[in-house]
Design a protein around this motif. Sequence first.
Motif, PDB file in Angstrom:
ATOM      1  N   SER A  49       0.960  -1.123   0.071  1.00  0.00           N
ATOM      2  CA  SER A  49       0.133   0.034   0.074  1.00  0.00           C
ATOM      3  C   SER A  49       0.589   1.294   0.002  1.00  0.00           C
ATOM      4  CB  SER A  49      -0.908   0.083   1.294  1.00  0.00           C
ATOM      5  OG  SER A  49      -1.708   1.043   1.375  1.00  0.00           O
ATOM      6  N   THR A  51       0.629   5.880   0.015  1.00  0.00           N
ATOM      7  CA  THR A  51      -0.114   6.930   0.104  1.00  0.00           C
ATOM      8  C   THR A  51       0.799   8.278  -0.305  1.00  0.00           C
ATOM      9  OG1 THR A  51      -1.970   8.429   1.569  1.00  0.00           O
ATOM     10  CG2 THR A  51       0.265   7.455   2.709  1.00  0.00           C
ATOM     11  N   THR A  58      -4.393   7.053  -2.088  1.00  0.00           N
ATOM     12  CA  THR A  58      -3.974   5.846  -1.401  1.00  0.00           C
ATOM     13  C   THR A  58      -4.172   4.393  -2.389  1.00  0.00           C
ATOM     14  OG1 THR A  58      -4.562   6.661   0.786  1.00  0.00           O
ATOM     15  CG2 THR A  58      -3.912   4.283   0.591  1.00  0.00           C
ATOM     16  N   TYR A  60      -3.460   0.407  -3.265  1.00  0.00           N
ATOM     17  CA  TYR A  60      -3.418  -1.097  -2.513  1.00  0.00           C
ATOM     18  C   TYR A  60      -3.271  -1.868  -3.418  1.00  0.00           C
ATOM     19  CZ  TYR A  60      -5.847   1.318   1.305  1.00  0.00           C
ATOM     20  OH  TYR A  60      -6.210   1.944   2.233  1.00  0.00           O
ATOM     21  N   SER A  71      -3.525   4.738   6.561  1.00  0.00           N
ATOM     22  CA  SER A  71      -3.748   5.741   6.966  1.00  0.00           C
ATOM     23  C   SER A  71      -2.515   6.559   7.700  1.00  0.00           C
ATOM     24  CB  SER A  71      -4.833   6.004   8.109  1.00  0.00           C
ATOM     25  OG  SER A  71      -4.351   4.983   9.331  1.00  0.00           O
ATOM     26  N   GLY A 104       2.825   8.040  -3.795  1.00  0.00           N
ATOM     27  CA  GLY A 104       2.220   6.890  -3.283  1.00  0.00           C
ATOM     28  C   GLY A 104       2.104   5.433  -4.097  1.00  0.00           C
TER      29      GLY A 104
END
Length: 122
Positions: A49, A51, A58, A60, A71, A104
Amino acid sequence: QVQLVESGGGLVQAGGSLRLSCAASGRALSSYAMGWFRQAPGKEREFVSGTSWRGANTYYADSVKDRFTMSRDNVQNTVYLQMNNLKPEDTAVYYCAADFLGTGRNLNVNYWGRGNQVTVSS
């Protein structure tokens, strides 16, 4: 220099949950895209993942989508990875990573954490 320290790993049964934390020191994380990677025994390190540095996007890996949530808390200088419905194939060492002003996605990692073991039993 940014120092990253992961915590929160451990042993859990399949279907269980864990939350990984990555605490940073040295510099504020607000200018860094952050990512989680993992490496299982005998396999290459893979993206889990990421961000963006603004926190607006974000991403994945398909294998964890809808089960993991990443987060960040720039006040605490910490990022998290909430992992639900864990499967034995999620067993790996999980690494936190920082990418200065990154998006990200396709992180160009400047700093790595040392890793934290997650083991999921069947």
